[in-house]
Design an enzyme around this catalytic site. Structure first.
Site, PDB file in Angstrom:
ATOM      1  N   HIS A 206       0.732  -1.166  -0.030  1.00  0.00           N
ATOM      2  CA  HIS A 206       0.012   0.117   0.190  1.00  0.00           C
ATOM      3  C   HIS A 206       0.896   1.425   0.017  1.00  0.00           C
ATOM      4  CE1 HIS A 206      -3.588   1.813  -0.448  1.00  0.00           C
ATOM      5  NE2 HIS A 206      -3.336   2.866   0.607  1.00  0.00           N
ATOM      6  N   TYR A 210       1.477   5.064  -2.549  1.00  0.00           N
ATOM      7  CA  TYR A 210       1.816   6.511  -2.363  1.00  0.00           C
ATOM      8  C   TYR A 210       3.004   6.956  -2.706  1.00  0.00           C
ATOM      9  CZ  TYR A 210      -2.693   6.139   0.043  1.00  0.00           C
ATOM     10  OH  TYR A 210      -4.117   5.877   0.224  1.00  0.00           O
ATOM     11  N   HIS A 357     -10.063   0.577 -10.661  1.00  0.00           N
ATOM     12  CA  HIS A 357      -9.741   1.412  -9.540  1.00  0.00           C
ATOM     13  C   HIS A 357      -8.155   2.036  -9.893  1.00  0.00           C
ATOM     14  CE1 HIS A 357      -8.264   3.180  -5.823  1.00  0.00           C
ATOM     15  NE2 HIS A 357      -7.648   2.123  -5.575  1.00  0.00           N
ATOM     16  N   PHE A 358      -7.252   0.904 -10.148  1.00  0.00           N
ATOM     17  CA  PHE A 358      -6.039   1.334 -10.209  1.00  0.00           C
ATOM     18  C   PHE A 358      -5.457   1.845 -11.477  1.00  0.00           C
ATOM     19  CE2 PHE A 358      -5.126  -3.328 -10.307  1.00  0.00           C
ATOM     20  CZ  PHE A 358      -4.285  -3.549 -11.497  1.00  0.00           C
ATOM     21  N   HIS A 359      -6.379   1.553 -12.612  1.00  0.00           N
ATOM     22  CA  HIS A 359      -6.031   2.193 -13.874  1.00  0.00           C
ATOM     23  C   HIS A 359      -6.618   3.822 -13.830  1.00  0.00           C
ATOM     24  CE1 HIS A 359      -5.054  -1.693 -15.344  1.00  0.00           C
ATOM     25  NE2 HIS A 359      -4.555  -1.115 -16.194  1.00  0.00           N
ATOM     26  N   ARG A 422     -11.138 -10.419 -11.685  1.00  0.00           N
ATOM     27  CA  ARG A 422      -9.805  -9.896 -12.165  1.00  0.00           C
ATOM     28  C   ARG A 422      -8.801 -10.991 -12.409  1.00  0.00           C
ATOM     29  NH1 ARG A 422      -6.234  -7.090  -7.231  1.00  0.00           N
ATOM     30  NH2 ARG A 422      -4.801  -6.826  -8.954  1.00  0.00           N
ATOM     31  N   ARG A 423      -7.668 -10.680 -13.224  1.00  0.00           N
ATOM     32  CA  ARG A 423      -6.625 -11.652 -13.441  1.00  0.00           C
ATOM     33  C   ARG A 423      -7.146 -13.000 -13.940  1.00  0.00           C
ATOM     34  NH1 ARG A 423      -2.810 -10.608  -8.161  1.00  0.00           N
ATOM     35  NH2 ARG A 423      -1.729  -8.992  -9.180  1.00  0.00           N
TER      36      ARG A 423
END
Ligand code: HAS
Length: 536
Positions: A206, A210, A357-359, A422-423
């Site tokens: 995590h 950041y 979300h992470f894209h 996913r994946r």
């Protein structure tokens, strides 16, 4: 510049792998020559999420440190050492994946096992990044000695925090790799404690996000104001938000493990609360950016409730690309808050919603800001200029990225809510009705992904132009000053010993008891570190 070369080579390779993936997932394309889906998915994740980001960030941070506190010849030499350790590590890891010996995805969860060289290469990347961090700290230390009693330059302060966070966080993954994965993959240990390895990974995983985000925030706080003709809203607020990131980025890894058995729910709850604390510095950043935009607009004479928006330099790609990144972080951040909410996580975990979300976060907010930085940093470093033509191409690139990502990430979010995992490669899951619902979204993903690949090709073209072909000249390194009427930055904001002590205390609080629990409750035959004994 060398760090940034590696970043752009990674962008091209990783982007190509992304294109192949969306095509496979659409069900209308099969990979040739026996290439495996997980082989390209691993390469995509490792090369983009780990290599591109780390190399770009370190290159950018060196530029910021060089500009604000200076770099000596000796520090430069040690930085080259960092670069080569990392580049050798990257090459080893990428080659292991390419030959199909490490299809373990970028999170390399046990019990998936890769060839030892995969882990050894990653270790080198991390060790090299530590060397870079030590140089950055040394740079600030030397500057402080020469400027007693002065506050350190804002950007140098920010880089120092980011590298501190990175160092403390990457100790977790370093322990997992050195003590668990390498001995296990070499055959010295027969078993691996999966829960310990995943906990150590997410202790790192995590703060990793950041580590990607904070360099974008450096540009938002200190560079964008200059580009729009304004000033930094508040130096103290910017520093405080970075200190809060240092505190709260690390003790929150369990929000990636909410569905994981073996971790006491009380500790999951505590880490979820801490996750909501780490949202606060982002909200402070959003507030600060709005304030900068509004104050600058009003000063230029634009009135009304939203009239000040008109003053923003919409035709300047150095501003436009990061601004769209900011906009993307509104839904991206909201998605993060959904993920972190324990019950809602049960709906979205392991669905392609998380990929959506992470894209939005790393592949839009962060990357568009990095592209925005590229437009002035590269010509500044290569002694060239950002021409009107490249600026125009940059604006087109930004729109291509925005359209492609809106389609792809939007489709991923909706499909995730409909339960798509996913994946996973393409499957109709035995012709089930539910899987049939996903088809249209998978197609949309393929369309969005293809548009994004066009965006990547254009960005690489722009990079080459800026590096080798645009006219010689001088490009500004835009660093903003603080508003005159902002309150003076208090010196206690630089109390490094206190910040490090609080960070360690929070980590110990959030992890000690659950870690002891995990080890005590591990099933028989699954010692935390089965090494160097080996049962065979
Ligand atoms: Fe996340 C999963 C929670 C932020 C990346 N995240 C991931 C994964 C990645 C990732 C890569 O709690 C997948 C890992 C894997 O492979 O399994 N995430 C959060 C939360 C935040 C968050 C609470 N994530 C990020 C950022 C990332 C990133 C940033 C990369 C850079 N995330 C999660 C959780 C999971 C997760 C769970 C696990 C899910 C699962 O089950 O597997 C927060 O930091 C978000 C706070 C942000 C905000 C937005 C503030 C808005 C700003 C923009 C302002 C705009 C302006 C312009 C000023 C509250 C600052 C406006 C102007 C106008 C004119 C309108």
């Amino acid at each position: 510049m060398s760090f940034i070369y590696v970043a752009f080579i990674s962008l091209f390779i990783g982007g190509l792998m992304g294109l192949l993936q969306v095509l496979v997932r659409s069900g209308s394309f099969t990979l040739p020559w026996g290439i495996g889906y997980y082989q390209i998915l691993t390469l995509h994740g490792v090369v983009l999420a780990l290599v591109l980001t780390t190399f770009f960030i370190l290159g950018f941070q060196y530029a910021l440190m060089g500009k604000t506190v200076g770099i000596s010849d000796k520090q430069r030499k040690v930085s080259w050492l960092a670069f080569w350790i990392m580049t050798v590590g990257t090459t080893i890891t990428a080659a292991t994946i390419l030959v199909g010996k490490a299809s373990v995805l970028y999170t390399f969860y046990a019990p998936l096992k890769a060839h030892p060289l995969f882990y050894i290469g990653l270790t080198l990347v991390i060790v090299g990044s530590w060397v870079a961090g030590f140089v950055n700290w040394r740079q600030l230390y030397v500057w402080k000695k020469a400027h007693p009693g002065e506050k350190s330059p804002l950007l140098a302060f920010m880089v120092t925090i980011n590298m501190l966070m990175w160092f403390i966080a990457s100790l977790g993954v370093a322990i997992a790799v050195l003590v668990q994965f390498i001995p296990w993959s070499l055959g010295y240990a027969e078993t691996i404690n999966v829960l310990v390895s995943r906990t150590l990974f997410w202790y790192f995983g995590h703060p990793l996000v950041y580590f990607w985000l904070l360099p974008a925030y450096m540009a938002w706080y200190a560079i964008i104001p200059k580009i729009i003709g304004g000033k930094i809203f508040s130096d103290s607020l910017a520093r405080l938000s970075f200190v809060l990131f240092l505190f709260f980025s690390i003790p929150v890894g369990f929000h990636h493990q909410l569905t994981e058995p073996g971790i006491d729910p009380t500790w999951k709850f505590i880490q979820v609360v801490l996750t909501f604390m780490v949202v606060i510095p982002s909200l402070m950043t959003a507030f600060s950016m709005f304030a900068t935009f509004e104050i600058t607009g009003r000063r230029k004479g634009y009135g009304g409730l939203f009239g000040w928006l008109k003053h923003l330099p919409w035709k300047d790609v150095r501003f436009l690309a990061p601004f769209i990144g900011m906009l993307a972080f509104i839904p991206g951040g909201a998605g993060g808050i959904i993920n972190a909410s324990h019950q809602m996580n049960a709906v979205v975990h392991n669905t392609i919603w998380v990929t959506g979300h992470f894209h939005l976060t790393v592949a839009t907010t962060v990357i568009l800001t990095f592209f925005g930085i590229t437009y002035w940093l590269i010509p500044h470093l290569t002694g060239r200029t950002l021409t009107k033509e490249i600026n125009r191409l940059g604006i087109i690139q930004t729109f291509i990225w925005t359209i492609g990502m809106t389609i792809m990430s939007g489709a991923m979010h909706i499909q995730g809510l409909l339960g798509a995992p996913r994946r996973s490669s393409y499957s109709d899951y035995g012709g089930t009705e539910q899987a049939a619902e996903w088809g249209a979204y998978q197609m949309a993903q393929a369309i969005g992904g293809t548009i994004l690949f066009v965006g990547i090709v254009l960005m690489v073209y722009i990079f080459i132009k800026l590096t080798f072909f645009s006219p010689k000249g001088e490009e500004e390194f835009p660093i903003a000053e603080e508003e005159e009427d902002a309150p003076a930055t208090p010196m206690w904001l630089e109390n490094w010993k206190l910040w490090i002590a609080i960070t360690i205390a929070l980590i110990l609080f959030a992890y000690t008891i659950p870690f002891v629990d995990i080890i005590q409750n591990s099933p028989p035959g699954s010692p935390p570190f089965d090494w160097p004994i080996g049962n065979s």
